[in-house]
Design an enzyme around this catalytic site. Structure first.
Site, PDB file in Angstrom:
ATOM      1  N   GLU A  75       0.856  -1.191   0.000  1.00 25.69           N
ATOM      2  CA  GLU A  75       0.000   0.000   0.000  1.00 25.69           C
ATOM      3  C   GLU A  75       0.887   1.235   0.000  1.00 25.69           C
ATOM      4  O   GLU A  75       1.826   1.355   0.804  1.00 25.69           O
ATOM      5  CB  GLU A  75      -0.952   0.047   1.203  1.00 25.69           C
ATOM      6  N   GLU A 100       4.717   4.804   4.081  1.00 27.72           N
ATOM      7  CA  GLU A 100       4.065   6.049   4.506  1.00 27.72           C
ATOM      8  C   GLU A 100       5.159   7.009   4.983  1.00 27.72           C
ATOM      9  O   GLU A 100       5.965   6.647   5.842  1.00 27.72           O
ATOM     10  CB  GLU A 100       3.048   5.768   5.624  1.00 27.72           C
ATOM     11  N   ASP A 150      -2.499  12.007  -2.552  1.00 32.14           N
ATOM     12  CA  ASP A 150      -2.616  13.472  -2.476  1.00 32.14           C
ATOM     13  C   ASP A 150      -2.971  14.017  -3.857  1.00 32.14           C
ATOM     14  O   ASP A 150      -2.286  13.718  -4.840  1.00 32.14           O
ATOM     15  CB  ASP A 150      -1.300  14.072  -1.978  1.00 32.14           C
ATOM     16  N   LYS A 154      -3.850  22.019  -7.884  1.00 32.46           N
ATOM     17  CA  LYS A 154      -3.425  23.177  -8.693  1.00 32.46           C
ATOM     18  C   LYS A 154      -2.586  22.699  -9.884  1.00 32.46           C
ATOM     19  O   LYS A 154      -1.705  21.837  -9.715  1.00 32.46           O
ATOM     20  CB  LYS A 154      -2.579  24.140  -7.853  1.00 32.46           C
ATOM     21  N   ASP A 186     -11.041  10.848  -5.485  1.00 32.04           N
ATOM     22  CA  ASP A 186     -12.283  11.618  -5.594  1.00 32.04           C
ATOM     23  C   ASP A 186     -12.055  12.880  -6.435  1.00 32.04           C
ATOM     24  O   ASP A 186     -12.863  13.788  -6.404  1.00 32.04           O
ATOM     25  CB  ASP A 186     -12.805  12.001  -4.203  1.00 32.04           C
ATOM     26  N   THR A 222     -12.854   5.965   4.148  1.00 34.58           N
ATOM     27  CA  THR A 222     -11.993   6.698   5.089  1.00 34.58           C
ATOM     28  C   THR A 222     -12.421   8.162   5.135  1.00 34.58           C
ATOM     29  O   THR A 222     -13.255   8.596   4.347  1.00 34.58           O
ATOM     30  CB  THR A 222     -10.520   6.654   4.642  1.00 34.58           C
ATOM     31  N   ARG A 223     -11.767   8.907   6.029  1.00 35.82           N
ATOM     32  CA  ARG A 223     -12.162  10.320   6.136  1.00 35.82           C
ATOM     33  C   ARG A 223     -11.832  11.080   4.864  1.00 35.82           C
ATOM     34  O   ARG A 223     -12.485  12.057   4.531  1.00 35.82           O
ATOM     35  CB  ARG A 223     -11.549  10.966   7.375  1.00 35.82           C
ATOM     36  N   GLU A 225     -12.169   9.836   1.784  1.00 37.90           N
ATOM     37  CA  GLU A 225     -13.281   9.570   0.871  1.00 37.90           C
ATOM     38  C   GLU A 225     -14.518  10.349   1.322  1.00 37.90           C
ATOM     39  O   GLU A 225     -15.203  10.964   0.515  1.00 37.90           O
ATOM     40  CB  GLU A 225     -13.576   8.059   0.842  1.00 37.90           C
TER      41      GLU A 225
HETATM   42  C1  LIG Z   1      -4.599  11.832   1.223  1.00 39.42           C
HETATM   43  S1  LIG Z   1      -3.772  10.674   2.238  1.00 39.42           S
HETATM   44  C2  LIG Z   1      -4.728   9.180   2.018  1.00 39.42           C
HETATM   45  C3  LIG Z   1      -4.563   8.191   3.143  1.00 39.42           C
HETATM   46  C4  LIG Z   1      -5.275   6.825   2.963  1.00 39.42           C
HETATM   47  N1  LIG Z   1      -4.821   6.157   1.755  1.00 39.42           N
HETATM   48  C5  LIG Z   1      -6.767   6.953   2.964  1.00 39.42           C
HETATM   49  O1  LIG Z   1      -7.398   6.723   1.926  1.00 39.42           O
HETATM   50  O2  LIG Z   1      -7.318   7.267   4.027  1.00 39.42           O
HETATM   51  C6  LIG Z   1      -2.310  10.334   1.285  1.00 39.42           C
HETATM   52  C7  LIG Z   1      -1.190   9.727   2.109  1.00 39.42           C
HETATM   53  O3  LIG Z   1      -0.138   9.332   1.239  1.00 39.42           O
HETATM   54  C8  LIG Z   1       1.115   9.648   1.828  1.00 39.42           C
HETATM   55  N2  LIG Z   1       2.083   9.711   0.711  1.00 39.42           N
HETATM   56  C9  LIG Z   1       2.052  10.557  -0.343  1.00 39.42           C
HETATM   57  N3  LIG Z   1       3.044  10.291  -1.200  1.00 39.42           N
HETATM   58  C10 LIG Z   1       3.725   9.223  -0.697  1.00 39.42           C
HETATM   59  C11 LIG Z   1       4.868   8.478  -1.127  1.00 39.42           C
HETATM   60  N4  LIG Z   1       5.494   8.779  -2.279  1.00 39.42           N
HETATM   61  N5  LIG Z   1       5.308   7.476  -0.362  1.00 39.42           N
HETATM   62  C12 LIG Z   1       4.675   7.164   0.817  1.00 39.42           C
HETATM   63  N6  LIG Z   1       3.587   7.841   1.284  1.00 39.42           N
HETATM   64  C13 LIG Z   1       3.111   8.850   0.535  1.00 39.42           C
HETATM   65  C14 LIG Z   1       0.854  10.941   2.572  1.00 39.42           C
HETATM   66  O4  LIG Z   1       1.770  11.164   3.612  1.00 39.42           O
HETATM   67  C15 LIG Z   1      -0.578  10.687   3.102  1.00 39.42           C
HETATM   68  O5  LIG Z   1      -0.543  10.069   4.369  1.00 39.42           O
END
Ligand SMILES: C[S@@+](CC[C@H](N)C(=O)[O-])C[C@H]1O[C@@H](n2cnc3c(N)ncnc32)[C@H](O)[C@@H]1O
Length: 249
Positions: A75, A100, A150, A154, A186, A222-223, A225
């Site tokens: 993941e 992560e 993420d 922009k 989303d 998840t929060r 979504e």
């Molecule tokens: C918007 S959150 C979504 C979290 C989770 N997947 C969910 O759906 O609830 C995106 C997560 O990806 C992590 N992240 C982004 N780019 C990453 C990378 N290249 N390697 C590891 N983690 C990454 C960020 O730190 C963040 O915790």
């Protein structure tokens, strides 16, 4: 350079990454969870200059890390594990390796894994792209999960989006024949970008016409979504396969 800066400080090359470089400072409860549980779940790997990097010499002995040989799921970016923890618990037959970069989230994740007594997850607190490159062998991956990456909405930040042609080629090389990449977002234009990039990757095919898969029922809301749905956005699930014989059904 001003006189106040140490002259010998090494210059760190900051490449474009898909995440915000945030403070790793943990709240007291996160620090306690980290101290208590990180050794059970977090795998340390050699870094380059930045704390989220992985040195090219790094290797991971998966049977040693998980204490067994089992199909491998990776993941990317589980955050605090709101979906990872129940999903790994529901699939005790697979090993889940999570990348992560945000340490406070990793502390929450190890706490949740310990509370739920989930034995089949290991975490590398570093950039997943480097993790796939250096720690996952070619054709070694059964499934990859990328849920709500993420969005970088922009236009000037689109280059930071995780899913691009280079990462798609890397993922395709790591999936075993028959292996699958599941994604969800989303953000309409990011979903379109994902479909464009993955349709152009010769070693991946969508198993649904137009690249739009039905919502994967195993994926808890998840929060991230919920936030998208509350804002009136539609959630897109994508599922792409590396064609070839599948030995796990
Ligand atoms: C918007 S959150 C979504 C979290 C989770 N997947 C969910 O759906 O609830 C995106 C997560 O990806 C992590 N992240 C982004 N780019 C990453 C990378 N290249 N390697 C590891 N983690 C990454 C960020 O730190 C963040 O915790």
């Amino acid at each position: 350079m001003t006189d106040a800066m140490p002259a010998s400080r090494p210059r760190v090359h900051r490449e474009v990454v898909s995440y915000v470089r945030r403070s790793a400072r943990m709240r007291p409860n996160q620090r306690r969870a980290w101290d208590r549980h990180h050794e059970d779940f977090v795998i340390e790997v050699p870094q380059r200059e930045t704390s989220t990097s992985i040195d090219a010499s790094a290797r991971l002995d998966l049977p040693e890390a998980f204490g067994r040989v089992a199909p491998l799921v990776v993941e990317i970016g589980p955050g605090a594990g709101e979906s990872l923890v129940p999903m790994a618990r529901a699939r005790p037959d697979v090993d889940v390796l999570a990348f992560e970069v945000y340490q406070p989230a990793v502390a929450q994740l190890v706490s949740a894994l310990a509370r739920a007594a989930v034995p089949n997850v290991r975490i590398v607190a570093a950039n997943a792209v480097e993790g796939l490159q250096h720690l996952v062998p070619p054709a070694g991956l059964d499934e990859l999960w990328t849920f709500f990456p993420d969005p970088w909405p922009k236009v000037r930040h689109h280059k930071r989006r995780l899913v691009d042609a280079e990462v798609a080629a890397l993922v395709a090389s790591r999936l075993r024949p028959g292996g699958r990449w599941r994604l969800a977002t989303d953000w309409e234009d990011y979903a379109q970008q994902m479909r464009t990039v993955l349709d152009a990757e010769p070693s991946l095919v969508s198993d649904h016409p137009g690249g739009q898969a039905p919502r994967w029922a195993a994926r808890p809301v998840t929060r991230f979504e919920r936030r998208g749905l509350d804002a009136g956005r539609r959630v897109h699930d994508l599922s792409y396969v590396r064609p070839g014989p599948s030995d796990h059904g």
